[in-house]
Design an enzyme around this catalytic site. Sequence first.
Site, PDB file in Angstrom:
ATOM      1  N   GLU A 171      12.350   2.363  14.152  1.00  0.00           N
ATOM      2  CA  GLU A 171      11.430   3.399  13.660  1.00  0.00           C
ATOM      3  C   GLU A 171      10.145   3.340  14.469  1.00  0.00           C
ATOM      4  OE1 GLU A 171      10.378   2.501   9.594  1.00  0.00           O
ATOM      5  OE2 GLU A 171      10.130   0.366  10.038  1.00  0.00           O
ATOM      6  N   LYS A 180       6.596  -2.013   1.908  1.00  0.00           N
ATOM      7  CA  LYS A 180       5.412  -1.413   2.534  1.00  0.00           C
ATOM      8  C   LYS A 180       4.237  -2.381   2.386  1.00  0.00           C
ATOM      9  CE  LYS A 180       3.266   3.135   3.190  1.00  0.00           C
ATOM     10  NZ  LYS A 180       3.746   3.334   4.557  1.00  0.00           N
ATOM     11  N   TYR A 208       0.833  -1.196   0.000  1.00  0.00           N
ATOM     12  CA  TYR A 208       0.000   0.000   0.000  1.00  0.00           C
ATOM     13  C   TYR A 208       0.869   1.247   0.000  1.00  0.00           C
ATOM     14  CZ  TYR A 208       0.961   0.933   4.954  1.00  0.00           C
ATOM     15  OH  TYR A 208       1.575   1.226   6.144  1.00  0.00           O
ATOM     16  N   LEU A 210      11.411   1.142   7.007  1.00  0.00           N
ATOM     17  CA  LEU A 210      10.826   1.609   5.763  1.00  0.00           C
ATOM     18  C   LEU A 210      11.507   2.906   5.356  1.00  0.00           C
ATOM     19  CD1 LEU A 210       8.478   1.099   3.700  1.00  0.00           C
ATOM     20  CD2 LEU A 210       7.159   2.736   5.043  1.00  0.00           C
TER      21      LEU A 210
END
Length: 285
Positions: A181, A148, A33, A206
């Site tokens: 993250e 992702k 996505y 990411l």
Amino acid sequence: MSRIAYVNGQYLPHRMAHVHIEDRGYQFADGVYEVVTVSSGKLIDEAGHLDRLWRSLGELKIAAPMKREPLKFVMREVIRRNSIFDGIIYMQVTRGVAPRDHPFPDNTAPALVMTAKRLSIPKAAKKAEEGVSVITLPDIRWARRDIKSVSLLPNILAKQEAKDKGAYEAFMVDDAGMVTEGSSTNAWIVDQDGKIITRETSNSILAGITRAALLRELEEKGLEVEIRNFSVDELQNAREVFLTSSTSYVLPVVKVDDHVIGNGHPGSISLNLRGIYQDFMTSGS
């Protein structure tokens, strides 16, 4: 909420938008996505998001649902039909519909859905003025966080724990005690010498589009950034902390776990960086 959704070639009222029960995204999280910010009617960093979408599809060996130019047309049509001036557009591509079986199906067309919604700019500005809090949690995700993927269960659990503890976000920590993250953001610190630090991109995180845009802007302005891993101790004792994402932009963090960052208010460097990024958005780059 989106009034009109795009589902596999059709623009439908949101209440009538459905996918098949054997869509592999639903059964296996076999899909990817992207979320693109819409600011003043403009798509922010569209090329970067599409580059990442194509990379994620390639890593999972999912065919693109269409070429880029038609996809860009659909994105703009979804924005137009939903009258989005400030908001986001969400697009999801799965491997498609096939009888449930783990191996990739043969000759299955990928499925594409797209929605859009408005965002409250005043509410986002207030968060930036006050700053937010984060907690730290062990990073329990798979080893390909650079993709992702729609497989977000560990992220959801982290975000919910943050919510339960009254925090905005959860920063995840690897087995070596280094911050990776946030559950839906990239993490940054400013050390006591005023140096801006963020983790290097790899399979562990990411590659955030907002992160990349901010790095480009800082490089153009001659502002130094140190790309390296940093520990929880460095995080909790930083001069400033902030996070970046497509929907949060650059957002100051004023508390990490039980540690107040700085004087408990957004720091001058974080606020300056937010201004730099907002200038980038306004420029239409």
